[in-house]
Motif scaffolding. Sequence first.
Motif, mmCIF file in Angstrom:
data_model
loop_
_atom_site.group_PDB
_atom_site.id
_atom_site.type_symbol
_atom_site.label_atom_id
_atom_site.label_comp_id
_atom_site.label_asym_id
_atom_site.label_seq_id
_atom_site.Cartn_x
_atom_site.Cartn_y
_atom_site.Cartn_z
ATOM 1 N N GLY A 10 36.562 -23.920 68.353
ATOM 2 C CA GLY A 10 37.418 -24.817 69.109
ATOM 3 C C GLY A 10 38.864 -24.745 68.676
ATOM 4 N N PRO A 11 39.660 -25.765 69.022
ATOM 5 C CA PRO A 11 41.088 -25.804 68.687
ATOM 6 C C PRO A 11 41.280 -26.108 67.199
ATOM 7 C CG PRO A 11 40.421 -27.841 69.724
ATOM 8 C CD PRO A 11 39.233 -26.948 69.803
ATOM 9 N N PRO A 12 42.511 -26.158 66.723
ATOM 10 C CA PRO A 12 42.754 -26.392 65.303
ATOM 11 C C PRO A 12 42.090 -27.645 64.740
ATOM 12 C CG PRO A 12 44.761 -25.624 66.342
ATOM 13 C CD PRO A 12 43.776 -25.832 67.449
ATOM 14 N N GLU A 13 41.795 -28.614 65.602
ATOM 15 C CA GLU A 13 41.170 -29.855 65.124
ATOM 16 C C GLU A 13 39.783 -29.641 64.530
ATOM 17 O OE1 GLU A 13 44.550 -30.748 67.456
ATOM 18 O OE2 GLU A 13 42.773 -29.561 68.037
ATOM 19 N N THR A 232 51.110 10.375 70.048
ATOM 20 C CA THR A 232 49.972 9.601 69.559
ATOM 21 C C THR A 232 50.165 8.124 69.879
ATOM 22 O OG1 THR A 232 49.573 11.140 67.733
ATOM 23 C CG2 THR A 232 48.667 8.924 67.506
ATOM 24 N N LEU A 233 49.125 7.507 70.420
ATOM 25 C CA LEU A 233 49.110 6.074 70.676
ATOM 26 C C LEU A 233 48.075 5.435 69.763
ATOM 27 C CD1 LEU A 233 49.727 3.449 72.259
ATOM 28 C CD2 LEU A 233 48.034 4.197 73.962
ATOM 29 N N VAL A 234 48.506 4.490 68.927
ATOM 30 C CA VAL A 234 47.596 3.758 68.054
ATOM 31 C C VAL A 234 47.508 2.323 68.558
ATOM 32 C CG1 VAL A 234 47.151 2.932 65.712
ATOM 33 C CG2 VAL A 234 48.120 5.215 66.060
ATOM 34 N N LEU A 235 46.291 1.908 68.904
ATOM 35 C CA LEU A 235 46.042 0.568 69.422
ATOM 36 C C LEU A 235 45.466 -0.291 68.314
ATOM 37 C CD1 LEU A 235 44.282 1.678 72.735
ATOM 38 C CD2 LEU A 235 46.637 0.868 72.519
ATOM 39 N N SER A 236 46.067 -1.464 68.131
ATOM 40 C CA SER A 236 45.581 -2.366 67.089
ATOM 41 C C SER A 236 45.318 -3.739 67.657
ATOM 42 C CB SER A 236 46.594 -2.457 65.944
ATOM 43 O OG SER A 236 46.064 -3.237 64.881
ATOM 44 N N GLY A 237 44.691 -3.791 68.830
ATOM 45 C CA GLY A 237 44.313 -5.074 69.405
ATOM 46 C C GLY A 237 45.509 -5.872 69.848
ATOM 47 N N GLY A 238 45.269 -7.146 70.117
ATOM 48 C CA GLY A 238 46.328 -8.045 70.538
ATOM 49 C C GLY A 238 46.622 -9.064 69.469
ATOM 50 N N GLY A 239 47.767 -9.667 69.558
ATOM 51 C CA GLY A 239 48.111 -10.745 68.653
ATOM 52 C C GLY A 239 47.592 -12.055 69.195
ATOM 53 N N VAL A 240 48.332 -13.112 69.015
ATOM 54 C CA VAL A 240 47.945 -14.425 69.497
ATOM 55 C C VAL A 240 48.270 -14.521 70.976
ATOM 56 C CG1 VAL A 240 48.368 -16.878 69.273
ATOM 57 C CG2 VAL A 240 48.321 -15.464 67.249
ATOM 58 N N SER A 241 47.276 -14.800 71.766
ATOM 59 C CA SER A 241 47.477 -14.916 73.204
ATOM 60 C C SER A 241 46.540 -15.973 73.735
ATOM 61 C CB SER A 241 47.212 -13.572 73.880
ATOM 62 O OG SER A 241 45.912 -13.117 73.607
ATOM 63 N N GLY A 242 46.444 -16.091 75.047
ATOM 64 C CA GLY A 242 45.609 -17.116 75.645
ATOM 65 C C GLY A 242 44.171 -17.025 75.190
ATOM 66 N N GLY A 243 43.511 -18.167 74.971
ATOM 67 C CA GLY A 243 42.161 -18.183 74.448
ATOM 68 C C GLY A 243 41.123 -18.274 75.537
ATOM 69 N N GLY A 244 39.875 -18.349 75.104
ATOM 70 C CA GLY A 244 38.775 -18.532 76.009
ATOM 71 C C GLY A 244 38.420 -17.307 76.814
ATOM 72 N N ARG A 309 48.151 -23.803 64.424
ATOM 73 C CA ARG A 309 48.708 -24.255 65.699
ATOM 74 C C ARG A 309 50.116 -23.666 65.890
ATOM 75 N NH1 ARG A 309 47.927 -29.159 65.030
ATOM 76 N NH2 ARG A 309 46.083 -29.449 66.338
ATOM 77 N N TYR A 310 50.905 -23.637 64.824
ATOM 78 C CA TYR A 310 52.242 -23.047 64.911
ATOM 79 C C TYR A 310 52.160 -21.565 65.244
ATOM 80 C CZ TYR A 310 56.777 -21.240 63.391
ATOM 81 O OH TYR A 310 57.983 -20.583 63.333
ATOM 82 N N LEU A 311 51.241 -20.849 64.591
ATOM 83 C CA LEU A 311 51.067 -19.429 64.875
ATOM 84 C C LEU A 311 50.631 -19.208 66.317
ATOM 85 C CD1 LEU A 311 50.889 -16.517 63.629
ATOM 86 C CD2 LEU A 311 48.466 -16.990 63.272
ATOM 87 N N GLU A 312 49.760 -20.066 66.802
ATOM 88 C CA GLU A 312 49.191 -19.923 68.140
ATOM 89 C C GLU A 312 50.185 -20.258 69.247
ATOM 90 O OE1 GLU A 312 45.510 -21.926 70.724
ATOM 91 O OE2 GLU A 312 45.813 -22.451 68.624
ATOM 92 N N VAL A 313 50.969 -21.302 69.049
ATOM 93 C CA VAL A 313 51.809 -21.840 70.125
ATOM 94 C C VAL A 313 53.259 -21.385 70.044
ATOM 95 C CG1 VAL A 313 52.685 -23.960 71.179
ATOM 96 C CG2 VAL A 313 50.315 -23.853 70.369
ATOM 97 N N GLU A 314 53.789 -21.292 68.835
ATOM 98 C CA GLU A 314 55.232 -21.089 68.677
ATOM 99 C C GLU A 314 55.650 -19.628 68.505
ATOM 100 O OE1 GLU A 314 57.344 -23.429 69.119
ATOM 101 O OE2 GLU A 314 55.863 -25.033 69.297
ATOM 102 N N HIS A 315 54.709 -18.696 68.565
ATOM 103 C CA HIS A 315 55.029 -17.274 68.413
ATOM 104 C C HIS A 315 55.820 -17.035 67.122
ATOM 105 C CE1 HIS A 315 53.518 -16.464 72.399
ATOM 106 N NE2 HIS A 315 54.244 -17.455 72.858
ATOM 107 N N ALA A 316 55.180 -17.363 66.020
ATOM 108 C CA ALA A 316 55.834 -17.240 64.709
ATOM 109 C C ALA A 316 56.316 -15.822 64.475
ATOM 110 C CB ALA A 316 54.845 -17.640 63.609
ATOM 111 N N ARG A 317 57.450 -15.703 63.793
ATOM 112 C CA ARG A 317 57.921 -14.387 63.388
ATOM 113 C C ARG A 317 57.340 -14.105 62.008
ATOM 114 N NH1 ARG A 317 64.230 -15.106 63.254
ATOM 115 N NH2 ARG A 317 63.765 -16.624 64.903
#
Length: 324
Positions: A10-13, A232-244, A309-317
């Motif tokens: 579930g969510p951060p809670e 060469t293309l190296v794919l390493s998945g996605g970062g934080v994006s929409g869930g579910g 939550r900050y990583l998920e919503v605020e696109h942390a650098r």
Amino acid sequence: MKAIVQDRYGPPEVLEHREVDRPVPGEHDVLVRVRAAAVNAADWHLMRGDPYVARPVLGLRRPKVPVRGRDFAGTVEAVGAAVTGLRPGDEVYGEADGAFAEYVCAPATAVDRKPAGLTFAQAAAIPLAGNTALMGLRDLGRLAPGQSVLVNGASGGVGTFAVQIAKALGAEVTGVCSARNAELVRSLGADRVVDYAREDFTRSGRTYDLVLDLVGNRSLADLRRALVPAGTLVLSGGGVSGGGSLIGPMALLVKGQVLSRFARHRLLVLTAEPRRENLAALRELVESGRVRPVVDRTYPLAEAAEAIRYLEVEHARAKVVLTV
């Protein structure tokens, strides 16, 4: 000991800061008193059980490993009978499940001495992200001096290390990020920075020997357009994006694996396994001044939910780190 525990997806809670048993090291393990632990996109995906297709591995109804966290830095508390080269009191860093806790038990093969001159928070930011960048560029990508590389997602946790490691390997580096992070990426050594809101790097006409995709939001056709004919293309998945999502960034990885059998380009999917020798290589890069970890924010362990939550919503650098 106190730890960040999750009994359901579930969510951060769903994350709880509560008492659990201290882990006991096996013959080949190291018990570390954690001083800092970094937050990764993987923690977010595990928290939500996203993508759903991964749940047979992660745990169908709840996580198989209830304590979150992967990266850590701290001091050795005890070592198993077969462990050599480390002893109680040593300052170390590494990777292991359950790092959001006061103590973590890790295989000795995934632990190494902490880089000299770094705080525990800085050191904790390195293992997973640094190892991913190192293996993607050096091992899979076979990046050579004088080659050109584009890092898509250059201001993220892995991206900030990838820019620096690529420069250390002698490459010409282009970083793709938002305008607000452009100066950070330049400061890490990027020769050119592309603002993705203003320029589509896949249609600019520029081509690269290697593209390291850390975002997962572009099609394979788009990414291949940015490659030289034998690139060469190296794919390493996605970062934080929409869930579910049912498949999430794994869809691009699967397509890449299938197409790699027929494409003229090298299409590679990166799976970064923790290795002590890679931690040693990263330590040398840091101590030589060629790589530096960038920490965006720190939170106390009890506020792990807010950090994710900050990583998920605020696109942390760069990296977000918990202090213990």
